[in-house]
Enzyme design. Structure first.
Site, PDB file in Angstrom:
ATOM      1  N   LYS A   9       0.876  -1.192   0.043  1.00  0.00           N
ATOM      2  CA  LYS A   9       0.163  -0.040   0.001  1.00  0.00           C
ATOM      3  C   LYS A   9       0.928   1.184   0.059  1.00  0.00           C
ATOM      4  CE  LYS A   9      -4.008   1.901   2.583  1.00  0.00           C
ATOM      5  NZ  LYS A   9      -4.524   1.772   3.933  1.00  0.00           N
TER       6      LYS A   9
ATOM      7  N   SER B  77      -9.800   2.295   3.059  1.00  0.00           N
ATOM      8  CA  SER B  77      -8.895   3.073   2.158  1.00  0.00           C
ATOM      9  C   SER B  77      -7.918   2.008   1.169  1.00  0.00           C
ATOM     10  CB  SER B  77      -8.111   4.000   2.760  1.00  0.00           C
ATOM     11  OG  SER B  77      -7.228   3.220   3.685  1.00  0.00           O
TER      12      SER B  77
ATOM     13  N   SER C 290      -9.641  -0.573   7.042  1.00  0.00           N
ATOM     14  CA  SER C 290      -8.922  -0.329   5.695  1.00  0.00           C
ATOM     15  C   SER C 290      -8.530  -1.658   5.251  1.00  0.00           C
ATOM     16  CB  SER C 290      -8.111   0.755   5.620  1.00  0.00           C
ATOM     17  OG  SER C 290      -8.999   2.072   5.661  1.00  0.00           O
TER      18      SER C 290
HETATM   19  N1  GLN Z   1     -12.786   4.115   6.255  1.00  0.00           N
HETATM   20  C1  GLN Z   1     -12.094   4.482   7.548  1.00  0.00           C
HETATM   21  C2  GLN Z   1     -11.859   6.081   7.485  1.00  0.00           C
HETATM   22  O1  GLN Z   1     -12.139   6.729   6.578  1.00  0.00           O
HETATM   23  C3  GLN Z   1     -11.009   3.730   7.681  1.00  0.00           C
HETATM   24  C4  GLN Z   1      -9.698   4.280   7.359  1.00  0.00           C
HETATM   25  C5  GLN Z   1      -8.621   3.183   7.501  1.00  0.00           C
HETATM   26  O2  GLN Z   1      -8.753   2.452   8.140  1.00  0.00           O
HETATM   27  N2  GLN Z   1      -7.466   3.908   7.113  1.00  0.00           N
HETATM   28  O3  GLN Z   1     -11.109   6.752   8.391  1.00  0.00           O
END
Ligand code: GLN
Length: 509
Positions: free
Chosen positions: A80, A155, A179
């Site tokens: 990532k 994400s 994420s």
């Molecule tokens: N979707 C969550 C957010 O927008 C989680 C993001 C993540 O785990 N990096 O914060």
């Protein structure tokens, strides 16, 4: 060995050990697959063909000398784009870091290199890991290999899509609020968020330091366990890294794969079901619970009353930490610099750069976080959120006093259409309802594919949570469930992915 890109990492490791395939062959096969499908999927922001092939050649040479560094030596991986990679661009999906090439490796990346895994490239993500769909990437969204009109989660949608589209056998994700696990659920892949402090955060560009954790994204539980064994363990460079010997997660996954669940007590979380949950997702969830019961598990219902406040708590703590972390992107130190006309002051350069370099979601959270931390409001918002965070941890403690693992659906719905929730932040945030409590409490969790959950034939995920430091339990139970399903499906769920076999490949050929 045939069908190199369809094989699991464990099978590729066996093939390498038996001399049936070389790392160069299988790395090339994955690079070719990326060439064929990534125009449609857009899982990668950067592909490092030359670097990956050079690493693969080194791996083959080591193996020929009998000096392989471990089972995954030579098995390629995608990373990532939020982890620093020496010599490879690292953008965090943001314009503000465009062109930044880190002079150092994150510890996770260094461990991959030390274990001999060639790095195929960097995967797409919502900007600074804020989002549940990858649509907040400044470089355009990733598409779900099951249906190219749908989101791959976020994400870390890039890592999940790369694995689901057979572009990489393994990937690294990061999970601050879900994420790794939510993209796993909507792409039919396995995702693990380790115990907070179990995997080093050194070189992971921080979204929210007290929540972030890197972990495996794979097609099987065993592959995730093998990867966790490579990246985990104490790192003196991360002051929150836990100093202890961890058990072998590979062994835990192998033990679980017998499918025997006798002696395991499972708690179904009352608060993570009900209104707003897609009927098909709930049906698949119930089916998974029934399978565990049949395999010998004792199942009880457990209430975690503070979980209903988890989302609100998270969306105060996360923006507070993020707004402070993102202050360092000031046009002076990294990436982008926008210089307004005339004779601008340093402050004007910073303002213009941050205005042009950050997207809407990032700006929204900087404003929220700055507000929550401002004097006069600190106690009412940030302070209050920290108190609820403690209550959520206590709910976990009370639950784990009675059960070995807690379970829920990973995400409330299957993959939604691109654009569907983009203009509705609240609807986007709700995707992490079930995953966020684990981050707030620092406990480990896994998402395992548990079937097709809607009339369009899209996958859903089953979440297993364990007490902090007991990551081996999520591997044991995850592997058991996977084995029980494999008996039913006659193979991996991803073999049922329709768009992948047809549309994704056809569109780019
Ligand atoms: N979707 C969550 C957010 O927008 C989680 C993001 C993540 O785990 N990096 O914060």
């Amino acid at each position: 060995m045939s069908n190199l890109t369809r094989s699991t990492a464990a099978a590729l490791a066996d093939g390498l050990a038996a001399g049936e395939v070389t790392s160069v062959e299988l790395t090339e096969a994955h690079l070719d697959r990326i060439d064929a499908v990534d125009g449609a999927v857009h899982a990668f922001l950067h592909v490092d063909r030359d670097g990956a092939l050079a690493d693969a050649a080194d791996s083959d040479a080591r193996r020929a000398r009998g000096e392989a560094r471990g089972p995954l030596d030579g098995v390629p991986i995608a990373v990532k784009d939020v982890l620093a990679t020496r010599g490879l661009p690292t953008t965090c999906g943001s314009k503000i870091l465009e062109g930044w090439v880190p002079p150092y490796d994150a510890t996770v990346v260094a461990r991959l290199r030390e274990a001999g895994l060639p790095i195929l490239g960097k995967t797409n993500m919502d900007e600074f890991a804020m989002g549940s769909s990858t649509e907040h990437s400044a470089y355009g969204p990733t598409r779900n290999p099951w249906d190219l009109d749908r989101i791959p989660g976020g994400s870390g949608g890039g890592s999940a899509a790369a694995v689901a589209a057979f572009e990489a056998p393994l990937a690294i994700g990061t999970d601050t609020g879900g994420s790794i696990r939510q993209p796993g659920a909507v792409t039919g892949t396995v995702g693990v968020k380790p115990t907070y402090g179990g995997v080093s955060r050194y070189g992971l560009v921080a979204l929210a330091n007290s929540l972030d954790q890197a972990g495996p994204v794979t097609r099987t539980v065993l592959d995730a366990a093998m990867l966790h064994d490579v990246i985990g363990g104490h790192d003196p460079r991360d002051s929150t890294s836990i100093q202890q010997e961890w058990p072998s997660f590979t062994e835990a996954a192998r033990a679980g794969s017998t499918g025997d669940m006798s002696g395991v007590k499972v708690g179904v979380i009352t608060e993570l079901a009900g209104e707003g949950w897609q009927a098909g997702v709930m049906a698949r969830f119930q089916e998974s619970v029934d399978l565990l019961v049949k395999a010998g598990a004792e199942v009880v219902e457990v209430s975690c009353p503070s979980f209903v406040h988890a989302l609100a708590t998270y969306y105060l703590i996360l923006p507070a930490e993020a707004s402070s972390n993102l202050a360092k992107f000031d046009a002076m130190r990294y990436g982008l610099r926008v210089t307004p006309e005339g004779n601008p002051s340093a402050e004007e350069v910073m303002r213009a750069t941050r205005d042009a370099g950050f997207g809407d979601e990032v700006k929204r959270r900087i404003i929220l976080g700055t507000y929550a931390l401002s004097s006069g409001y600190y106690d009412a918002y940030y302070g209050q959120a920290q108190k609820i965070r403690t209550l959520i941890s206590r709910d976990f403690d009370a639950a784990f006093a009675d059960v070995d693992v807690l379970v829920s659906p990973t995400a409330p719905t299957t993959a939604f259409k691109l654009g569907e929730k983009l203009d509705d932040p609240m609807a986007m945030y709700l995707n992490d309802l079930a995953t966020i409590p684990a981050n707030l409490a620092g406990v480990p969790g896994i998402s395992v594919p548990n079937g097709l959950a809607d009339e369009d034939g899209l996958p859903s995920g089953f979440q297993v949570l364990a007490p902090a430091l007991a990551d081996e339990r999520v591997y044991r139970v995850g592997a058991a469930l996977e084995a029980l399903y494999a008996d039913q499906w006659g193979g991996p769920l991803l073999d049922k992915a329709p768009a992948l076999a047809g549309a994704a490949t056809a569109e780019v050929k």
